[in-house]
Structures are given as C-alpha cells and as structure tokens.
Design a protein around this motif. Structure first.
Motif, PDB file in Angstrom:
ATOM      1  N   LEU A 190       0.296  -0.918   0.114  1.00  0.00           N
ATOM      2  CA  LEU A 190       0.146   0.045   0.315  1.00  0.00           C
ATOM      3  C   LEU A 190       1.074   1.086  -0.233  1.00  0.00           C
ATOM      4  O   LEU A 190       2.097   1.514   0.573  1.00  0.00           O
ATOM      5  N   HIS A 191       0.258   2.493  -0.931  1.00  0.00           N
ATOM      6  CA  HIS A 191       0.899   4.096  -0.206  1.00  0.00           C
ATOM      7  C   HIS A 191       1.974   4.004  -0.117  1.00  0.00           C
ATOM      8  O   HIS A 191       3.182   4.064   0.406  1.00  0.00           O
ATOM      9  N   LEU A 192       3.100   3.149  -1.392  1.00  0.00           N
ATOM     10  CA  LEU A 192       4.598   3.372  -1.099  1.00  0.00           C
ATOM     11  C   LEU A 192       5.549   5.149  -1.743  1.00  0.00           C
ATOM     12  O   LEU A 192       4.548   5.357  -2.908  1.00  0.00           O
ATOM     13  N   SER A 193       5.886   5.433  -0.269  1.00  0.00           N
ATOM     14  CA  SER A 193       6.514   6.833  -0.082  1.00  0.00           C
ATOM     15  C   SER A 193       7.564   6.307  -0.908  1.00  0.00           C
ATOM     16  O   SER A 193       8.185   7.157  -1.244  1.00  0.00           O
ATOM     17  N   SER A 194       8.461   5.427  -0.304  1.00  0.00           N
ATOM     18  CA  SER A 194       9.780   5.744  -0.217  1.00  0.00           C
ATOM     19  C   SER A 194      10.692   4.821  -1.411  1.00  0.00           C
ATOM     20  O   SER A 194      10.276   3.894  -1.374  1.00  0.00           O
ATOM     21  N   ALA A 195      10.833   5.757  -2.705  1.00  0.00           N
ATOM     22  CA  ALA A 195      12.451   5.018  -4.210  1.00  0.00           C
ATOM     23  C   ALA A 195      13.264   3.780  -3.745  1.00  0.00           C
ATOM     24  O   ALA A 195      13.602   3.033  -4.150  1.00  0.00           O
TER      25      ALA A 195
ATOM     26  N   VAL B  36       1.739  -3.019  -6.563  1.00  0.00           N
ATOM     27  CA  VAL B  36       2.030  -1.812  -5.473  1.00  0.00           C
ATOM     28  C   VAL B  36       1.766  -0.787  -6.125  1.00  0.00           C
ATOM     29  O   VAL B  36       1.155  -0.585  -7.075  1.00  0.00           O
ATOM     30  N   GLU B  37       1.012   0.340  -5.468  1.00  0.00           N
ATOM     31  CA  GLU B  37       0.765   1.321  -5.480  1.00  0.00           C
ATOM     32  C   GLU B  37       1.651   2.144  -4.524  1.00  0.00           C
ATOM     33  O   GLU B  37       1.892   2.266  -4.003  1.00  0.00           O
ATOM     34  N   THR B  38       0.819   3.658  -5.103  1.00  0.00           N
ATOM     35  CA  THR B  38       0.847   5.040  -4.986  1.00  0.00           C
ATOM     36  C   THR B  38       0.170   6.490  -4.525  1.00  0.00           C
ATOM     37  O   THR B  38      -0.592   5.277  -5.457  1.00  0.00           O
ATOM     38  N   CYS B  39       0.079   7.382  -4.505  1.00  0.00           N
ATOM     39  CA  CYS B  39      -0.741   7.633  -4.106  1.00  0.00           C
ATOM     40  C   CYS B  39      -0.200   9.570  -4.551  1.00  0.00           C
ATOM     41  O   CYS B  39       0.742   9.654  -5.090  1.00  0.00           O
ATOM     42  N   PRO B  40      -1.496   9.855  -4.975  1.00  0.00           N
ATOM     43  CA  PRO B  40      -1.078  11.366  -6.174  1.00  0.00           C
ATOM     44  C   PRO B  40      -0.861  12.389  -4.681  1.00  0.00           C
ATOM     45  O   PRO B  40       0.546  13.196  -5.895  1.00  0.00           O
TER      46      PRO B  40
ATOM     47  N   GLY C 240       6.437   0.482 -14.834  1.00  0.00           N
ATOM     48  CA  GLY C 240       5.395  -0.531 -14.039  1.00  0.00           C
ATOM     49  C   GLY C 240       6.294  -1.115 -12.841  1.00  0.00           C
ATOM     50  O   GLY C 240       5.583  -2.904 -12.530  1.00  0.00           O
ATOM     51  N   ILE C 241       6.947  -0.774 -12.099  1.00  0.00           N
ATOM     52  CA  ILE C 241       7.109  -1.651 -10.636  1.00  0.00           C
ATOM     53  C   ILE C 241       5.962  -1.262 -10.193  1.00  0.00           C
ATOM     54  O   ILE C 241       6.208  -1.859  -9.733  1.00  0.00           O
ATOM     55  N   ILE C 242       5.736   0.393 -10.061  1.00  0.00           N
ATOM     56  CA  ILE C 242       4.720   0.591  -9.720  1.00  0.00           C
ATOM     57  C   ILE C 242       3.428   0.376 -10.020  1.00  0.00           C
ATOM     58  O   ILE C 242       3.550   0.940 -11.660  1.00  0.00           O
ATOM     59  N   ASP C 243       2.443  -0.419  -9.826  1.00  0.00           N
ATOM     60  CA  ASP C 243       0.863  -0.420 -11.000  1.00  0.00           C
ATOM     61  C   ASP C 243       0.037   0.502 -10.839  1.00  0.00           C
ATOM     62  O   ASP C 243      -0.609   0.098 -11.308  1.00  0.00           O
ATOM     63  N   ALA C 244      -0.549   1.192  -9.321  1.00  0.00           N
ATOM     64  CA  ALA C 244      -1.725   1.750  -9.380  1.00  0.00           C
ATOM     65  C   ALA C 244      -1.130   3.240  -8.707  1.00  0.00           C
ATOM     66  O   ALA C 244      -0.381   3.165  -7.744  1.00  0.00           O
ATOM     67  N   VAL C 245      -2.012   3.575  -9.146  1.00  0.00           N
ATOM     68  CA  VAL C 245      -2.493   5.129  -7.886  1.00  0.00           C
ATOM     69  C   VAL C 245      -3.674   5.409  -7.633  1.00  0.00           C
ATOM     70  O   VAL C 245      -5.029   5.154  -8.128  1.00  0.00           O
TER      71      VAL C 245
END
Length: 443
Positions: free
Chosen positions: A234-239, A257-261, A300-305
């Motif tokens: 969830l909500h990946l913040s750290s690169a 994996v997801e991240t957020c706006p 494509g390492i992060i899938d979704a926002v």
C-alpha cells in the motif's frame, strides 16, 4: 438521469483516444460506434475540449462509517468520489467502529451504506491479532482481500500483526487464494527513529525514515516467497524500496504496488511547518524521491495510483497546535486526485491514457472487477468526462469531503472532471442524488 449514449471527440478505447459514440443498455456499454452514429434516446455530448475515460476505481479509501462518521461517511465520500470521477471505491476496514475484521463488522458496514451511495462501493476485510478464524467467513461474504499493518495503525481497535502473526495470516490468505494488502512500515525501525514533539515537517519525515518502508517491504516479500500468498504494498512513499520490489517481480513473486497522488504531486522541501493537512504515514518525501516514483510508474514497477483518502475532523488534524507528532495523519484527496495526477503527468510528457490505466484499469484488475475500469462492450457504463478547457481551482470549503481540510487547498489545475456516469446514470453535480450506487462483492 439515465442516459442512452455518450458522444465525444476523445474516448479512451484500447489505450487510445478516438472519436466515438458509446451506446449504453441497462447500465452496461452496449457498443462503441463511430462519432457520427445517430444514437437513440438521451445522448450526453461532451465538449470538444473534453476526454471520456473509464470511471476511476479507487481501491484505497477510508470512509469511516459507522463509528467515526463525523470524519467522513458514505454520503459525503461517495459524493466527493463522483465529483472527482471515481465511480467505484473499495473501503478500508479500519477507522470505522467496529472495524471490518469480523463478519459482524462487515454487516455493520453494509447496513450503514444501504441507500447512501452515489457510486459503487466494495469492502476490504482486516487481518489483526486473533482473527485468523474470521478470514475465511469474510472471504466467503465477499470482501476483496485483507488489510494489515506491520506497525501501529493509530487506532486501538486495529492493532498490527507481529512477524509470526503476519506469516500465519499469509498462509491462510494463500490457502484461500485471497489477497493481503499491507501498510508496510517496520515497527522496530519507527521505534528507533527520533520522534520528539515538533512543528517541523523535516523532523516528522525523520521520524518515519525510508528504512521503515524498506524493512517492512522486505518482510512482505519474504512472506510471499515462503507462503505463495498474493501481496500488495500500500501507498509506497520511499523510492529506496524499488530495487527490492523490482527484484521480486523478476523472481516471479506475486506482488503488486500502489502509490498516491500526494507522493507524486508534493515534495517535502516545499511543505510548510505546522501544516497537518500534509501529514500522512508514510510521509511525503523529497522531490528527487518523487521523480523516482514517477520513473517506477513508467517502468511498471509501481502498478497503480490510489487516493488513500484518510480524512479526520479539524480537531484531530489540529491536535497539538501544529505538533506533527500529535496531529492525525492522512491526506484528503478523493475529489481532486485524478485532476492533480493528470496535470503532473502532463508536465512530464505522460499522456492521459496512461494516467487512466494507473487509476482505473489496473486498480479494477487488482480486485478482480473486470467489468470496471475500461470502456468496452459488456463493461459497466462507468465513465468520467475530464475537460481540459475548464480550470479547477481547489477550495477546501467547496469540496464534498465532510471536513474542509485538504493539502490541495488553493491549487489550480488546468482540467477537471465535469461529469461522472455510474452504470449509465449521469450525475448532476448541481443536484447530486444518492441511492443508485451499489454495494459490490468480490466476483
């Protein structure tokens, strides 16, 4: 109002924008015709400056009802969603009372939502200490998977899983062929970080270091490797965690994996001190980190926002009079996230079709809603009209969110959602009507 067709110069079909007329029948897409098609019935025509995209599928929203409805509720959350182009939500299992960690908790959620929805809503279950036996009944009742924490959640009724409990829960998830979604911050790393009272945003970031995410994500990947369970970060913040995630993908581990706006739009060095509207866990990091997240999305390492819409009352957000260790953590962005990400993507040369894939199709596929997140015959007629000819000046007091607090307050975007269609029902933004949204169960 129920419409029979939607016509636009730019309709997203198979990852490309084409002139088209979308014909609808009983809430589904019946056909995609040439723009000049003479559709029968009530036709919704988009202006030439607009794009028609699939309705956003936001799989990370805290609605908080029942129990903390003063923070948000089904009426306000689903109205905000509709006004922001999100036609499907999946509600998180915590911050409501009771939490969705038992079948009774799920039934309480469903009862509270009855007749209150403007968009379609499904539910996550929760995995907490002592509820291993509740996971199968929740799965059979239609939850989309289970959320757990590896560090304190912030509410006593939803405690984190210890490492041995997490592994046992993953084994059960694997047995059910379910999905575990994880708030991945390591409790031991957080305990060792400096967390003295402070109004400084820089101090707050130090209290939630990159290492907490890296350690927890390593634990999640190790658990997936040992049990075969499907896991979602969830909500990946750290690169700093991206290399481990990419290696796990190459290995064939079932991880998404997801991240957020807010991680894609803001940067730590520009956030003022004592501004709790920007506080979230894990935190917004620096601009270099932000650009690495954008690169990971492209690769494509992060899938979704997703929004991770996590509202609270003004009293909770302002607790401590600017002390960021006391203020409630969470960014309210449900109504504005698509417009924000679309503009930031445009600045980086990324097209709207890709933004839509991150926020609609990929999220729909994550939870198995294959009739959502796409414009195709047989899909649900869930659409959003995004008009680049209309500016969006964000005023927190005018958002539909129950509490007028937003990190986006005062910003202006060159484009906004002007209309949403939920299973063929076009929402009138001047006279929003609740009740046509459906409760969703896992297919």
């Amino acid at each position: 109002m129920r419409v029979d067709a939607v016509q636009a110069r730019r309709v997203l079909v198979d990852d490309a924008f084409v002139p088209a007329t979308i014909t609808l029948h009983r809430g589904t897409v019946a056909s995609i015709e040439p723009f000049e098609h003479d559709a029968e019935g009530l036709v919704l025509r988009a202006p030439d400056s607009a794009y028609v995209v699939p309705g956003i599928v936001d799989t990370h929203v805290h609605i908080n009802e029942p129990g903390r409805t003063e923070w948000e509720g089904f009426v306000s959350a689903t109205e905000a969603a509709a006004l922001g182009g999100a036609t499907t939500l999946v509600d998180m299992p915590l911050n409501s009372i009771p939490p969705t960690t038992t079948l009774a908790g799920l039934r309480a959620k469903q009862a509270a939502a009855s007749g209150e929805l403007m968009v379609d809503v499904g539910f996550w279950g929760g995995a907490v200490p002592g509820n291993l036996g509740d996971l199968e009944p929740l799965w059979e009742a239609g939850v989309f998977g289970y959320k757990c924490f590896l560090s304190p959640s912030g509410v006593d009724e939803f405690p984190p899983l210890a490492p041995d409990e997490f592994l046992l829960a993953l084994k059960e998830v694997a047995r059910l062929d379910a999905l575990m979604i994880v708030h991945a911050e390591d409790a031991a790393v957080l305990d060792a970080a400096p967390a003295a009272p402070s109004r400084s945003y820089r101090d707050f970031v130090r209290s939630r270091p990159d290492g907490a995410e890296v350690a927890a994500i390593t634990q999640v990947l190790d658990g997936a490797r040992e049990t075969g369970a499907r896991v979602h970060v969830l909500h990946l913040s750290s690169a700093r965690a991206l290399d481990a995630i990419a290696a796990a993908r190459d290995e064939g581990l079932p991880v998404t994996v997801e991240t957020c706006p807010h991680y894609l739009c803001f940067a730590a060095e520009t956030i003022p001190d004592a501004a709790p509207q920007f506080k979230c866990c894990p935190p917004i990091r620096d601009s270099g980190n932000r650009e690495e997240l954008w690169s990971a999305l492209r690769a494509g390492i992060i899938d979704a926002v997703v929004s991770d819409h996590s509202p609270a009352t003004a009293a909770e957000k302002q607790k401590g009079d600017g002390d960021l260790q006391q203020a409630w953590g969470g960014v309210s962005g449900l109504q504005v996230g698509f417009s924000a990400v679309a503009q930031e993507a445009r600045r980086r040369g990324i097209g709207l079709a890709q933004v839509s894939r991150w926020m609609s199709r990929n999220t729909a596929d994550l939870v198995g809603l294959t009739r959502k997140g796409r414009i195709a015959p047989g899909a649900d007629a869930d659409l959003a009209i995004y008009d680049t000819g209309v500016d969006f000046r964000i005023e927190a007091t005018r958002l539909a969110h129950r509490n007028p607090i937003s990190a986006y307050d005062g910003l202006r975007y060159g484009g906004r959602i002007t209309r949403s269609v939920v299973r063929g029902n076009a929402i009138d933004v001047e006279r929003p009507d609740h009740g046509w949204g459906q409760q969703l169960l896992r297919p």
